[in-house]
Enzyme design. Structure first.
Site, mmCIF file in Angstrom:
data_model
loop_
_atom_site.group_PDB
_atom_site.id
_atom_site.type_symbol
_atom_site.label_atom_id
_atom_site.label_comp_id
_atom_site.label_asym_id
_atom_site.label_seq_id
_atom_site.Cartn_x
_atom_site.Cartn_y
_atom_site.Cartn_z
ATOM 1 N N HIS A 8 0.843 -1.185 0.000
ATOM 2 C CA HIS A 8 0.000 0.000 0.000
ATOM 3 C C HIS A 8 0.883 1.240 0.000
ATOM 4 O O HIS A 8 2.076 1.153 0.240
ATOM 5 C CB HIS A 8 -0.961 0.027 1.202
ATOM 6 C CG HIS A 8 -0.272 0.093 2.520
ATOM 7 N ND1 HIS A 8 0.006 -1.025 3.270
ATOM 8 C CD2 HIS A 8 0.206 1.142 3.224
ATOM 9 C CE1 HIS A 8 0.614 -0.673 4.374
ATOM 10 N NE2 HIS A 8 0.759 0.634 4.375
ATOM 11 N N GLU A 56 -3.737 -0.461 -2.910
ATOM 12 C CA GLU A 56 -4.389 -0.040 -1.680
ATOM 13 C C GLU A 56 -3.733 1.241 -1.180
ATOM 14 O O GLU A 56 -2.522 1.391 -1.243
ATOM 15 C CB GLU A 56 -4.296 -1.131 -0.621
ATOM 16 C CG GLU A 56 -5.199 -0.877 0.565
ATOM 17 C CD GLU A 56 -5.330 -2.110 1.439
ATOM 18 O OE1 GLU A 56 -6.359 -2.786 1.342
ATOM 19 O OE2 GLU A 56 -4.387 -2.373 2.214
ATOM 20 N N HIS A 75 3.712 11.781 -5.852
ATOM 21 C CA HIS A 75 2.332 11.785 -6.313
ATOM 22 C C HIS A 75 1.804 10.368 -6.430
ATOM 23 O O HIS A 75 2.573 9.408 -6.433
ATOM 24 C CB HIS A 75 2.202 12.510 -7.652
ATOM 25 C CG HIS A 75 2.819 11.783 -8.811
ATOM 26 N ND1 HIS A 75 4.156 11.902 -9.119
ATOM 27 C CD2 HIS A 75 2.300 10.926 -9.725
ATOM 28 C CE1 HIS A 75 4.423 11.151 -10.188
ATOM 29 N NE2 HIS A 75 3.311 10.545 -10.567
ATOM 30 N N GLU A 123 -2.466 12.332 -9.887
ATOM 31 C CA GLU A 123 -2.375 12.324 -11.346
ATOM 32 C C GLU A 123 -3.407 11.362 -11.910
ATOM 33 O O GLU A 123 -3.554 10.246 -11.408
ATOM 34 C CB GLU A 123 -0.970 11.875 -11.763
ATOM 35 C CG GLU A 123 -0.780 11.693 -13.242
ATOM 36 C CD GLU A 123 0.596 11.120 -13.579
ATOM 37 O OE1 GLU A 123 0.879 10.964 -14.776
ATOM 38 O OE2 GLU A 123 1.375 10.805 -12.654
#
Length: 130
Positions: A8, A56, A75, A123
């Site tokens: 994650h 996740e 990002h 993004e």
């Protein structure tokens, strides 16, 4: 090798409920679980996409109240099928864009950046890769 996948990505947030709402309403993720850390201070929320377990996102509230505008994670990018319709949708939601619009890479892939509720860079990416 023992590593199988990226488990994650954790993002520190100021307001867990606001961030959950953003990532569910704007990005389309679903809340998988919430819990209070064993230290009794940090609250965690795990989000993902329906029917897709490989990605996740962990939202973390209470770890650091002094969040930088741009942290160690530069990002998060999310794949989309139609970059133009997503750009229009994000503009209608009055989400703050980063830069001025859709960028086309030399390979034809296209993307744009916008900000999440704590200034995190997000993004949307339409790839030409197969």
């Amino acid at each position: 090798m023992a590593v199988r996948k990226l488990e994650h990505t954790g993002i520190m947030v100021r307001d867990l409920e606001q961030s959950i709402a953003f990532y569910t309403d704007i990005i389309g993720m679903t809340l998988k679980s919430k819990l209070l850390h064993t230290n009794g201070i940090i609250e965690l929320a795990f989000l993902g996409f329906p029917d897709q377990d490989s990605i996740e996102l962990e939202l973390i509230q209470g770890y650091n109240d002094n969040l930088p505008a741009e942290g160690k994670v530069h990002h998060l990018a999310f794949t989309v099928d139609d970059i133009e319709s997503e750009f229009e949708r994000i503009q209608q939601l009055q989400v703050e864009l980063i830069d001025q619009g859709i960028v086309t890479l030399p390979n034809g892939s296209r993307y744009f950046f916008f900000k999440g509720p704590d200034g995190e860079h997000l993004e949307l990416f339409q790839t030409t890769r197969t």
